[in-house]
Design an enzyme around this catalytic site. Structure first.
Site, PDB file in Angstrom:
ATOM      1  N   ARG A   1       0.852  -1.199   0.000  1.00 48.26           N
ATOM      2  CA  ARG A   1       0.000   0.000   0.000  1.00 48.26           C
ATOM      3  C   ARG A   1       0.879   1.237   0.000  1.00 48.26           C
ATOM      4  O   ARG A   1       2.062   1.177   0.316  1.00 48.26           O
ATOM      5  CB  ARG A   1      -0.891   0.041   1.251  1.00 48.26           C
ATOM      6  CG  ARG A   1      -1.934  -1.040   1.294  1.00 48.26           C
ATOM      7  CD  ARG A   1      -2.979  -0.761   2.351  1.00 48.26           C
ATOM      8  NE  ARG A   1      -2.542  -1.043   3.702  1.00 48.26           N
ATOM      9  CZ  ARG A   1      -2.510  -0.147   4.689  1.00 48.26           C
ATOM     10  NH1 ARG A   1      -2.874   1.106   4.462  1.00 48.26           N
ATOM     11  NH2 ARG A   1      -2.119  -0.484   5.903  1.00 48.26           N
TER      12      ARG A   1
ATOM     13  N   ASN B   1      10.464   0.134   4.708  1.00 48.70           N
ATOM     14  CA  ASN B   1       9.406   1.137   4.551  1.00 48.70           C
ATOM     15  C   ASN B   1       8.224   0.910   5.492  1.00 48.70           C
ATOM     16  O   ASN B   1       7.485   1.847   5.778  1.00 48.70           O
ATOM     17  CB  ASN B   1       8.935   1.123   3.088  1.00 48.70           C
ATOM     18  CG  ASN B   1       7.619   1.835   2.898  1.00 48.70           C
ATOM     19  OD1 ASN B   1       7.569   3.059   2.806  1.00 48.70           O
ATOM     20  ND2 ASN B   1       6.504   1.080   2.862  1.00 48.70           N
TER      21      ASN B   1
ATOM     22  N   ILE C   1       4.006   2.266  11.167  1.00 48.43           N
ATOM     23  CA  ILE C   1       2.668   2.540  11.709  1.00 48.43           C
ATOM     24  C   ILE C   1       2.744   3.790  12.594  1.00 48.43           C
ATOM     25  O   ILE C   1       3.829   4.212  12.991  1.00 48.43           O
ATOM     26  CB  ILE C   1       2.131   1.365  12.562  1.00 48.43           C
ATOM     27  CG1 ILE C   1       3.092   1.055  13.735  1.00 48.43           C
ATOM     28  CG2 ILE C   1       1.899   0.126  11.713  1.00 48.43           C
ATOM     29  CD1 ILE C   1       2.499   0.136  14.795  1.00 48.43           C
ATOM     30  N   THR C   2       1.578   4.347  12.879  1.00 49.91           N
ATOM     31  CA  THR C   2       1.491   5.423  13.869  1.00 49.91           C
ATOM     32  C   THR C   2       0.508   5.000  14.965  1.00 49.91           C
ATOM     33  O   THR C   2      -0.429   4.234  14.697  1.00 49.91           O
ATOM     34  CB  THR C   2       0.969   6.735  13.241  1.00 49.91           C
ATOM     35  OG1 THR C   2      -0.220   6.443  12.505  1.00 49.91           O
ATOM     36  CG2 THR C   2       1.999   7.369  12.323  1.00 49.91           C
TER      37      THR C   2
ATOM     38  N   ASP D   1      -0.766   7.694  17.364  1.00 39.66           N
ATOM     39  CA  ASP D   1      -0.595   9.061  17.844  1.00 39.66           C
ATOM     40  C   ASP D   1      -1.379   9.338  19.130  1.00 39.66           C
ATOM     41  O   ASP D   1      -2.587   9.096  19.207  1.00 39.66           O
ATOM     42  CB  ASP D   1      -1.067  10.058  16.768  1.00 39.66           C
ATOM     43  CG  ASP D   1      -0.184  10.033  15.524  1.00 39.66           C
ATOM     44  OD1 ASP D   1       0.815   9.285  15.514  1.00 39.66           O
ATOM     45  OD2 ASP D   1      -0.493  10.772  14.571  1.00 39.66           O
TER      46      ASP D   1
ATOM     47  N   GLN E   1       6.939  16.075  16.355  1.00 36.44           N
ATOM     48  CA  GLN E   1       5.543  16.382  16.050  1.00 36.44           C
ATOM     49  C   GLN E   1       4.686  16.123  17.276  1.00 36.44           C
ATOM     50  O   GLN E   1       4.849  15.106  17.960  1.00 36.44           O
ATOM     51  CB  GLN E   1       5.047  15.535  14.853  1.00 36.44           C
ATOM     52  CG  GLN E   1       3.587  15.712  14.510  1.00 36.44           C
ATOM     53  CD  GLN E   1       3.249  17.126  14.008  1.00 36.44           C
ATOM     54  OE1 GLN E   1       3.570  18.135  14.655  1.00 36.44           O
ATOM     55  NE2 GLN E   1       2.614  17.212  12.865  1.00 36.44           N
TER      56      GLN E   1
ATOM     57  N   TYR F   1       6.552   7.864  17.473  1.00 40.29           N
ATOM     58  CA  TYR F   1       6.877   7.851  16.031  1.00 40.29           C
ATOM     59  C   TYR F   1       8.122   8.697  15.741  1.00 40.29           C
ATOM     60  O   TYR F   1       9.014   8.280  15.000  1.00 40.29           O
ATOM     61  CB  TYR F   1       5.663   8.379  15.276  1.00 40.29           C
ATOM     62  CG  TYR F   1       5.759   8.359  13.760  1.00 40.29           C
ATOM     63  CD1 TYR F   1       5.527   7.179  13.056  1.00 40.29           C
ATOM     64  CD2 TYR F   1       6.018   9.521  13.038  1.00 40.29           C
ATOM     65  CE1 TYR F   1       5.576   7.167  11.661  1.00 40.29           C
ATOM     66  CE2 TYR F   1       6.066   9.520  11.659  1.00 40.29           C
ATOM     67  CZ  TYR F   1       5.839   8.337  10.972  1.00 40.29           C
ATOM     68  OH  TYR F   1       5.884   8.332   9.589  1.00 40.29           O
TER      69      TYR F   1
ATOM     70  N   PRO G   1      10.322  11.575   4.012  1.00 40.40           N
ATOM     71  CA  PRO G   1       9.196  12.216   3.335  1.00 40.40           C
ATOM     72  C   PRO G   1       8.483  13.197   4.256  1.00 40.40           C
ATOM     73  O   PRO G   1       8.426  13.005   5.476  1.00 40.40           O
ATOM     74  CB  PRO G   1       8.251  11.051   3.003  1.00 40.40           C
ATOM     75  CG  PRO G   1       9.019   9.796   3.242  1.00 40.40           C
ATOM     76  CD  PRO G   1      10.071  10.144   4.263  1.00 40.40           C
TER      77      PRO G   1
ATOM     78  N   TYR H   1       4.525  15.172   4.205  1.00 43.10           N
ATOM     79  CA  TYR H   1       3.187  14.569   4.174  1.00 43.10           C
ATOM     80  C   TYR H   1       2.834  14.103   2.763  1.00 43.10           C
ATOM     81  O   TYR H   1       2.819  14.882   1.818  1.00 43.10           O
ATOM     82  CB  TYR H   1       2.158  15.560   4.720  1.00 43.10           C
ATOM     83  CG  TYR H   1       2.271  15.657   6.226  1.00 43.10           C
ATOM     84  CD1 TYR H   1       1.443  14.881   7.043  1.00 43.10           C
ATOM     85  CD2 TYR H   1       3.232  16.460   6.823  1.00 43.10           C
ATOM     86  CE1 TYR H   1       1.563  14.938   8.430  1.00 43.10           C
ATOM     87  CE2 TYR H   1       3.362  16.511   8.206  1.00 43.10           C
ATOM     88  CZ  TYR H   1       2.526  15.747   9.001  1.00 43.10           C
ATOM     89  OH  TYR H   1       2.659  15.791  10.361  1.00 43.10           O
TER      90      TYR H   1
HETATM   91  P1  NDP Z   1       0.498   2.880   4.817  1.00 43.30           P
HETATM   92  O1  NDP Z   1      -0.184   2.837   6.149  1.00 43.30           O
HETATM   93  O2  NDP Z   1      -0.249   3.355   3.628  1.00 43.30           O
HETATM   94  O3  NDP Z   1       1.105   1.416   4.491  1.00 43.30           O
HETATM   95  C1  NDP Z   1       1.879   0.764   5.455  1.00 43.30           C
HETATM   96  C2  NDP Z   1       2.416  -0.527   4.899  1.00 43.30           C
HETATM   97  O4  NDP Z   1       3.255  -1.139   5.912  1.00 43.30           O
HETATM   98  C3  NDP Z   1       1.332  -1.562   4.593  1.00 43.30           C
HETATM   99  O5  NDP Z   1       1.737  -2.355   3.494  1.00 43.30           O
HETATM  100  C4  NDP Z   1       1.307  -2.393   5.877  1.00 43.30           C
HETATM  101  O6  NDP Z   1       0.789  -3.707   5.698  1.00 43.30           O
HETATM  102  C5  NDP Z   1       2.786  -2.454   6.187  1.00 43.30           C
HETATM  103  N1  NDP Z   1       3.058  -2.803   7.582  1.00 43.30           N
HETATM  104  C6  NDP Z   1       2.658  -2.147   8.698  1.00 43.30           C
HETATM  105  N2  NDP Z   1       3.087  -2.785   9.794  1.00 43.30           N
HETATM  106  C7  NDP Z   1       3.775  -3.882   9.374  1.00 43.30           C
HETATM  107  C8  NDP Z   1       4.451  -4.939  10.033  1.00 43.30           C
HETATM  108  N3  NDP Z   1       4.517  -5.012  11.372  1.00 43.30           N
HETATM  109  N4  NDP Z   1       5.031  -5.908   9.280  1.00 43.30           N
HETATM  110  C9  NDP Z   1       4.988  -5.856   7.934  1.00 43.30           C
HETATM  111  N5  NDP Z   1       4.371  -4.868   7.241  1.00 43.30           N
HETATM  112  C10 NDP Z   1       3.770  -3.903   7.962  1.00 43.30           C
HETATM  113  O7  NDP Z   1       1.818   3.742   5.068  1.00 43.30           O
HETATM  114  P2  NDP Z   1       2.476   4.882   4.156  1.00 43.30           P
HETATM  115  O8  NDP Z   1       2.638   4.393   2.771  1.00 43.30           O
HETATM  116  O9  NDP Z   1       1.801   6.165   4.412  1.00 43.30           O
HETATM  117  O10 NDP Z   1       3.926   4.990   4.858  1.00 43.30           O
HETATM  118  C11 NDP Z   1       5.028   4.188   4.455  1.00 43.30           C
HETATM  119  C12 NDP Z   1       6.241   4.601   5.255  1.00 43.30           C
HETATM  120  O11 NDP Z   1       6.502   5.972   5.014  1.00 43.30           O
HETATM  121  C13 NDP Z   1       6.059   4.460   6.766  1.00 43.30           C
HETATM  122  O12 NDP Z   1       7.260   4.037   7.359  1.00 43.30           O
HETATM  123  C14 NDP Z   1       5.725   5.868   7.205  1.00 43.30           C
HETATM  124  O13 NDP Z   1       6.096   6.087   8.550  1.00 43.30           O
HETATM  125  C15 NDP Z   1       6.568   6.663   6.249  1.00 43.30           C
HETATM  126  N6  NDP Z   1       6.092   8.021   6.053  1.00 43.30           N
HETATM  127  C16 NDP Z   1       4.845   8.273   5.575  1.00 43.30           C
HETATM  128  C17 NDP Z   1       4.424   9.571   5.384  1.00 43.30           C
HETATM  129  C18 NDP Z   1       3.079   9.889   4.851  1.00 43.30           C
HETATM  130  O14 NDP Z   1       2.783  11.085   4.784  1.00 43.30           O
HETATM  131  N7  NDP Z   1       2.277   8.949   4.411  1.00 43.30           N
HETATM  132  C19 NDP Z   1       5.284  10.703   5.731  1.00 43.30           C
HETATM  133  C20 NDP Z   1       6.584  10.332   6.200  1.00 43.30           C
HETATM  134  C21 NDP Z   1       6.960   9.037   6.359  1.00 43.30           C
HETATM  135  P3  NDP Z   1      -0.837  -3.956   5.830  1.00 43.30           P
HETATM  136  O15 NDP Z   1      -1.436  -3.375   4.588  1.00 43.30           O
HETATM  137  O16 NDP Z   1      -0.952  -5.431   5.903  1.00 43.30           O
HETATM  138  O17 NDP Z   1      -1.273  -3.231   7.059  1.00 43.30           O
END
Ligand code: NDP
Length: 241
Positions: free
Chosen positions: A12, A83, A86-87, A89, A142, A148, A178, A180
């Site tokens: 995702r 990559n 989770i959050t 918050d 933040q 986080y 990144p 937001y």
């Molecule tokens: P999403 O919530 O859209 O996707 C998270 C992904 O990580 C999913 O595929 C999820 O799997 C997977 N995941 C979560 N926990 C685990 C785990 N324990 N083991 C394996 N897979 C896991 O996140 P984003 O795309 O928004 O964010 C991606 C990265 O970028 C993160 O590290 C986030 O902190 C960072 N980031 C995001 C920002 C943003 O604005 N979106 C800004 C700055 C940094 P599943 O679908 O099964 O839950």
């Protein structure tokens, strides 16, 4: 040159865009997810990239998961993108120990787990590319994100230390921070907070996952061999460091 790449949290959001970009660059890619089977299946169907379900916060699961990926891809992993994140918050004075631990384990300890499993073989082969997806909030802090911000700031120190240890072995280790980005994670931010955040982004919009993916694909490429230990910020001018 085609390499084997694994992207955690690749089904995702930003991770999915990174996986597609690495695939478009000619790499054999596998992605890891944790719980959302429907999203993983939709992603796999759409782009053909194999998906693996395990918890990157758990060391033994990373060991067995990586072994399965390498078996299926038919060789060792050259490119690792940490990559998954989770959050949870909440302000510190209301944060539970569980909310602290979950975020630290998933966002930071996962980097140790995956690197500890993969770095020895990268060292043996004298090649590796590791890219850690951190966050602007690990750089500036933040409100409501002590867990986080600590995890993401930790990733930056981890990146530099591992880069030093790995440089002579042909392995580069970099972080992307990144701002937001329009994904499910940001969709969970309350509307009034989002309006305040948007007002602080000089380019006046959220970033797109593809804008992070292109950076990661570059750092993963042979062309980026002289870049290591760096943090590349992509935040629309929100925080300049
Ligand atoms: P999403 O919530 O859209 O996707 C998270 C992904 O990580 C999913 O595929 C999820 O799997 C997977 N995941 C979560 N926990 C685990 C785990 N324990 N083991 C394996 N897979 C896991 O996140 P984003 O795309 O928004 O964010 C991606 C990265 O970028 C993160 O590290 C986030 O902190 C960072 N980031 C995001 C920002 C943003 O604005 N979106 C800004 C700055 C940094 P599943 O679908 O099964 O839950």
């Amino acid at each position: 040159m085609s390499r084997n790449a694994v992207v955690t949290g690749g089904t995702r959001g930003i991770g999915a865009a990174i996986a597609r970009q690495l695939q478009a660059a000619g790499n054999a890619v596998a992605v890891v997810y944790h719980g959302n089977d429907a999203a993983a299946e939709a992603f796999r169907k759409d782009c053909g990239i194999p998906v693996y379900k395990w918890n990157v916060a758990d060391f033994a699961s990373c060991e067995s998961g990586v072994a399965a990926v390498q078996r299926d891809l038919g060789g060792p992993i050259d490119v690792l993108v940490n990559n998954a994140g989770i959050t949870r918050d909440v302000v510190l004075h209301k944060m539970t120990a569980e909310q602290w631990r979950e975020v630290i384990d998933t966002d930071l300890t996962s980097c140790f787990n995956m690197c500890r499993v993969l770095v020895p073989s990268m060292r043996e082969r004298s090649f590796g590319r590791i890219i850690n997806v951190a966050s602007i909030n690990g750089q500036k802090g933040q409100f409501g994100q002590a867990n986080y911000a600590a995890a993401k700031a930790g990733m930056l120190g981890f990146t530099k230390a591992l880069a030093l240890e790995s440089a002579a072995k042909g392995i580069t280790v970099n972080a992307v921070a990144p701002g937001y980005i329009g994904t499910d994670m940001v969709a969970a931010v309350p509307k009034d907070s989002m309006a305040r955040i948007l007002a602080q982004i000089p380019v006046g919009r959220l970033g797109q996952p593809e804008e992070i993916a292109r950076i990661v694909a570059f750092l993963a490429s042979d062309a980026a061999g002289f870049i290591t230990g760096s943090t590349l910020s992509a935040n629309g001018g929100q925080y300049m460091i």
